[in-house]
Motif scaffolding. Structure first.
Motif, PDB file in Angstrom:
ATOM      1  N   LEU A 106      10.066  15.211   2.074  1.00  0.00           N
ATOM      2  CA  LEU A 106      11.330  14.652   1.617  1.00  0.00           C
ATOM      3  C   LEU A 106      12.302  15.757   1.225  1.00  0.00           C
ATOM      4  O   LEU A 106      13.516  15.643   1.450  1.00  0.00           O
ATOM      5  CB  LEU A 106      11.089  13.716   0.423  1.00  0.00           C
ATOM      6  N   VAL A 107      11.788  16.823   0.628  1.00  0.00           N
ATOM      7  CA  VAL A 107      12.626  17.962   0.243  1.00  0.00           C
ATOM      8  C   VAL A 107      13.248  18.599   1.475  1.00  0.00           C
ATOM      9  O   VAL A 107      14.449  18.923   1.487  1.00  0.00           O
ATOM     10  CB  VAL A 107      11.802  18.998  -0.536  1.00  0.00           C
ATOM     11  N   PHE A 108      12.467  18.755   2.521  1.00  0.00           N
ATOM     12  CA  PHE A 108      12.974  19.458   3.703  1.00  0.00           C
ATOM     13  C   PHE A 108      13.908  18.581   4.531  1.00  0.00           C
ATOM     14  O   PHE A 108      14.786  19.116   5.223  1.00  0.00           O
ATOM     15  CB  PHE A 108      11.805  19.985   4.521  1.00  0.00           C
ATOM     16  N   VAL A 109      13.749  17.275   4.470  1.00  0.00           N
ATOM     17  CA  VAL A 109      14.733  16.399   5.120  1.00  0.00           C
ATOM     18  C   VAL A 109      16.063  16.514   4.379  1.00  0.00           C
ATOM     19  O   VAL A 109      17.130  16.640   5.006  1.00  0.00           O
ATOM     20  CB  VAL A 109      14.247  14.936   5.141  1.00  0.00           C
ATOM     21  N   ALA A 110      16.019  16.488   3.050  1.00  0.00           N
ATOM     22  CA  ALA A 110      17.247  16.660   2.270  1.00  0.00           C
ATOM     23  C   ALA A 110      17.869  18.025   2.537  1.00  0.00           C
ATOM     24  O   ALA A 110      19.095  18.160   2.685  1.00  0.00           O
ATOM     25  CB  ALA A 110      16.939  16.501   0.777  1.00  0.00           C
ATOM     26  N   CYS A 163       0.818  -1.206   0.000  1.00  0.00           N
ATOM     27  CA  CYS A 163       0.000   0.000   0.000  1.00  0.00           C
ATOM     28  C   CYS A 163       0.857   1.264   0.000  1.00  0.00           C
ATOM     29  O   CYS A 163       0.487   2.263  -0.626  1.00  0.00           O
ATOM     30  CB  CYS A 163      -0.946  -0.004   1.196  1.00  0.00           C
ATOM     31  N   PHE A 164       1.982   1.225   0.685  1.00  0.00           N
ATOM     32  CA  PHE A 164       2.886   2.376   0.682  1.00  0.00           C
ATOM     33  C   PHE A 164       3.388   2.654  -0.730  1.00  0.00           C
ATOM     34  O   PHE A 164       3.353   3.794  -1.203  1.00  0.00           O
ATOM     35  CB  PHE A 164       4.072   2.118   1.613  1.00  0.00           C
ATOM     36  N   ILE A 165       3.845   1.614  -1.419  1.00  0.00           N
ATOM     37  CA  ILE A 165       4.362   1.777  -2.780  1.00  0.00           C
ATOM     38  C   ILE A 165       3.266   2.246  -3.722  1.00  0.00           C
ATOM     39  O   ILE A 165       3.458   3.163  -4.539  1.00  0.00           O
ATOM     40  CB  ILE A 165       4.968   0.453  -3.283  1.00  0.00           C
ATOM     41  N   ASN A 166       2.084   1.636  -3.634  1.00  0.00           N
ATOM     42  CA  ASN A 166       0.979   2.026  -4.511  1.00  0.00           C
ATOM     43  C   ASN A 166       0.589   3.487  -4.297  1.00  0.00           C
ATOM     44  O   ASN A 166       0.414   4.253  -5.252  1.00  0.00           O
ATOM     45  CB  ASN A 166      -0.233   1.125  -4.280  1.00  0.00           C
ATOM     46  N   GLN A 167       0.439   3.877  -3.032  1.00  0.00           N
ATOM     47  CA  GLN A 167       0.054   5.251  -2.744  1.00  0.00           C
ATOM     48  C   GLN A 167       1.135   6.222  -3.191  1.00  0.00           C
ATOM     49  O   GLN A 167       0.842   7.273  -3.781  1.00  0.00           O
ATOM     50  CB  GLN A 167      -0.210   5.442  -1.248  1.00  0.00           C
ATOM     51  N   PHE A 168       2.384   5.880  -2.922  1.00  0.00           N
ATOM     52  CA  PHE A 168       3.486   6.783  -3.245  1.00  0.00           C
ATOM     53  C   PHE A 168       3.561   7.039  -4.747  1.00  0.00           C
ATOM     54  O   PHE A 168       3.663   8.179  -5.197  1.00  0.00           O
ATOM     55  CB  PHE A 168       4.805   6.196  -2.741  1.00  0.00           C
ATOM     56  N   HIS A 169       3.485   5.979  -5.542  1.00  0.00           N
ATOM     57  CA  HIS A 169       3.589   6.141  -6.995  1.00  0.00           C
ATOM     58  C   HIS A 169       2.329   6.768  -7.587  1.00  0.00           C
ATOM     59  O   HIS A 169       2.420   7.615  -8.482  1.00  0.00           O
ATOM     60  CB  HIS A 169       3.877   4.791  -7.652  1.00  0.00           C
ATOM     61  N   ASN A 170       1.171   6.367  -7.102  1.00  0.00           N
ATOM     62  CA  ASN A 170      -0.070   6.894  -7.667  1.00  0.00           C
ATOM     63  C   ASN A 170      -0.289   8.363  -7.312  1.00  0.00           C
ATOM     64  O   ASN A 170      -0.760   9.145  -8.137  1.00  0.00           O
ATOM     65  CB  ASN A 170      -1.267   6.064  -7.185  1.00  0.00           C
ATOM     66  N   LYS A 171       0.046   8.728  -6.086  1.00  0.00           N
ATOM     67  CA  LYS A 171      -0.230  10.089  -5.628  1.00  0.00           C
ATOM     68  C   LYS A 171       0.888  11.068  -5.943  1.00  0.00           C
ATOM     69  O   LYS A 171       0.641  12.236  -6.259  1.00  0.00           O
ATOM     70  CB  LYS A 171      -0.500  10.083  -4.124  1.00  0.00           C
ATOM     71  N   PHE A 172       2.131  10.592  -5.864  1.00  0.00           N
ATOM     72  CA  PHE A 172       3.259  11.513  -5.983  1.00  0.00           C
ATOM     73  C   PHE A 172       4.142  11.275  -7.205  1.00  0.00           C
ATOM     74  O   PHE A 172       5.143  11.972  -7.376  1.00  0.00           O
ATOM     75  CB  PHE A 172       4.136  11.430  -4.722  1.00  0.00           C
ATOM     76  N   GLY A 173       3.784  10.310  -8.028  1.00  0.00           N
ATOM     77  CA  GLY A 173       4.632   9.972  -9.172  1.00  0.00           C
ATOM     78  C   GLY A 173       4.947  11.162 -10.061  1.00  0.00           C
ATOM     79  O   GLY A 173       6.087  11.334 -10.515  1.00  0.00           O
ATOM     80  N   ASP A 174       3.955  12.005 -10.306  1.00  0.00           N
ATOM     81  CA  ASP A 174       4.160  13.168 -11.174  1.00  0.00           C
ATOM     82  C   ASP A 174       4.968  14.263 -10.496  1.00  0.00           C
ATOM     83  O   ASP A 174       5.544  15.130 -11.176  1.00  0.00           O
ATOM     84  CB  ASP A 174       2.816  13.736 -11.629  1.00  0.00           C
ATOM     85  N   SER A 175       5.003  14.257  -9.180  1.00  0.00           N
ATOM     86  CA  SER A 175       5.706  15.313  -8.444  1.00  0.00           C
ATOM     87  C   SER A 175       7.189  15.016  -8.255  1.00  0.00           C
ATOM     88  O   SER A 175       7.990  15.953  -8.095  1.00  0.00           O
ATOM     89  CB  SER A 175       5.067  15.505  -7.059  1.00  0.00           C
ATOM     90  N   LEU A 176       7.572  13.743  -8.249  1.00  0.00           N
ATOM     91  CA  LEU A 176       8.945  13.368  -7.932  1.00  0.00           C
ATOM     92  C   LEU A 176       9.991  14.050  -8.810  1.00  0.00           C
ATOM     93  O   LEU A 176      11.021  14.502  -8.296  1.00  0.00           O
ATOM     94  CB  LEU A 176       9.107  11.844  -8.008  1.00  0.00           C
ATOM     95  N   PRO A 177       9.783  14.157 -10.135  1.00  0.00           N
ATOM     96  CA  PRO A 177      10.816  14.798 -10.964  1.00  0.00           C
ATOM     97  C   PRO A 177      11.071  16.262 -10.611  1.00  0.00           C
ATOM     98  O   PRO A 177      12.125  16.809 -10.955  1.00  0.00           O
ATOM     99  CB  PRO A 177      10.245  14.677 -12.389  1.00  0.00           C
ATOM    100  N   HIS A 178      10.123  16.905  -9.919  1.00  0.00           N
ATOM    101  CA  HIS A 178      10.253  18.322  -9.594  1.00  0.00           C
ATOM    102  C   HIS A 178      10.896  18.569  -8.225  1.00  0.00           C
ATOM    103  O   HIS A 178      11.215  19.715  -7.892  1.00  0.00           O
ATOM    104  CB  HIS A 178       8.877  18.987  -9.620  1.00  0.00           C
ATOM    105  N   LEU A 179      11.105  17.516  -7.443  1.00  0.00           N
ATOM    106  CA  LEU A 179      11.629  17.700  -6.093  1.00  0.00           C
ATOM    107  C   LEU A 179      13.061  18.245  -6.061  1.00  0.00           C
ATOM    108  O   LEU A 179      13.380  19.069  -5.191  1.00  0.00           O
ATOM    109  CB  LEU A 179      11.522  16.399  -5.297  1.00  0.00           C
ATOM    110  N   PRO A 180      13.967  17.830  -6.962  1.00  0.00           N
ATOM    111  CA  PRO A 180      15.309  18.434  -6.942  1.00  0.00           C
ATOM    112  C   PRO A 180      15.289  19.945  -7.127  1.00  0.00           C
ATOM    113  O   PRO A 180      16.026  20.680  -6.447  1.00  0.00           O
ATOM    114  CB  PRO A 180      16.020  17.724  -8.103  1.00  0.00           C
ATOM    115  N   LYS A 181      14.461  20.454  -8.038  1.00  0.00           N
ATOM    116  CA  LYS A 181      14.362  21.893  -8.238  1.00  0.00           C
ATOM    117  C   LYS A 181      13.767  22.579  -7.013  1.00  0.00           C
ATOM    118  O   LYS A 181      14.144  23.706  -6.651  1.00  0.00           O
ATOM    119  CB  LYS A 181      13.514  22.199  -9.476  1.00  0.00           C
TER     120      LYS A 181
END
Length: 259
Positions: free
Chosen positions: A201-205, A123-141
């Motif tokens: 995750l951004v703020f931990v980094a 459920c963690f993997i499913n939720q993470f990819h389904n909800k945040f998949g589109d956002s992940l590429p923008h986290l470094p910026k």
């Protein structure tokens, strides 16, 4: 797992992903009666509906192939099976497998029961990819933006030595710090992810960079920076996570702010 209700990872997570209703009971009973070993149907069902707790063990065993047809769903099956995550791995892209396995290994350290662990990971993997998949590429910026506000000198240094594009973004964002933070600290971060914010995750980094800025500014080799950040000292991580949560609340305000 700590007994403190404020940090009871499994209880909060079960509630979040819907393991409390029994609306799908009849559908699942029909499915199991019709063909208990139809793995494709079971996998599809478990992805579409939250399962009542009394059936999670049954489906988990059938998916593993360790429960014979029509056997008692409460019979005990001992022994750890690596195949228990095969159905999850098959749903991922090849380059996502290592990220998944890192999360799975960390979850195994947090959760003792293998059945609980399987469903939490799934459920963690499913939720993470389904909800945040589109956002992940923008986290470094996003990390670069907040670093420019908090410590522009460090940002300029990382950029000037060519370390900025080489930072361990996969470890931080795709693996949610699994393999980077000890499990006690990891639970606090994952609680925020589960509650609806991948931006934590951004703020931990960010806080990792701020906490070790003197050492990082003193390093002029990008490979040295990356090697250190992939193996940060473990004794200070509780303070890092606490400060990261403060930064997250400072900039995002709303605890449910996701991206």
């Amino acid at each position: 797992m700590a007994d403190d209700p404020q940090r009871n990872f499994r209880s909060a997570y079960y509630e979040k992903v819907g393991f409390r209703g029994v609306e799908e009971k009849k559908s699942l009973e029909i499915l199991l009666k019709d063909n208990p070993l139809d793995l494709e149907k079971l996998s599809t069902f478990s992805q579409r509906f939250p399962l009542p707790s009394m059936y999670r063990i049954h489906v988990w065993k059938v998916l593993l192939g360790v429960l014979p047809p029509h056997s008692d769903s409460h019979s005990l099956v001992g022994g750890y099976r690596k195949e228990q995550y095969q159905d999850i791995v098959e749903s991922l892209e090849n380059d996502e497998n290592e990220d998944f396995l890192a999360i799975a290994r960390a979850m195994e350290e947090i959760v003792d029961d293998p059945v609980d662990c399987y469903w939490l990971i799934k459920c963690f993997i499913n939720q993470f990819h389904n909800k945040f998949g589109d956002s992940l590429p923008h986290l470094p910026k996003s990390l670069e933006h907040y670093l420019s506000l908090e410590e522009p000198r460090l940002l300029n240094h990382l950029r000037s030595i060519g370390a900025l594009p080489q930072l361990p973004y996969s470890l931080w964002f795709k693996r949610c710090f699994a393999g980077c933070l000890p499990e006690s600290s990891l639970q606090r971060v994952w609680d925020k992810v589960i509650s609806g914010s991948c931006k934590i995750l951004v703020f931990v980094a960010l806080e990792i960079l701020l906490s070790y800025k003197i050492m990082l500014i003193g390093n002029t080799r990008p490979e040295g920076v990356v090697k250190f950040l992939c193996n940060i000292p473990q004794e200070n991580t509780e303070a890092i996570v606490s400060k990261a949560i403060d930064l997250w609340q400072k900039y995002c305000g709303n605890p449910n702010h996701a991206v």
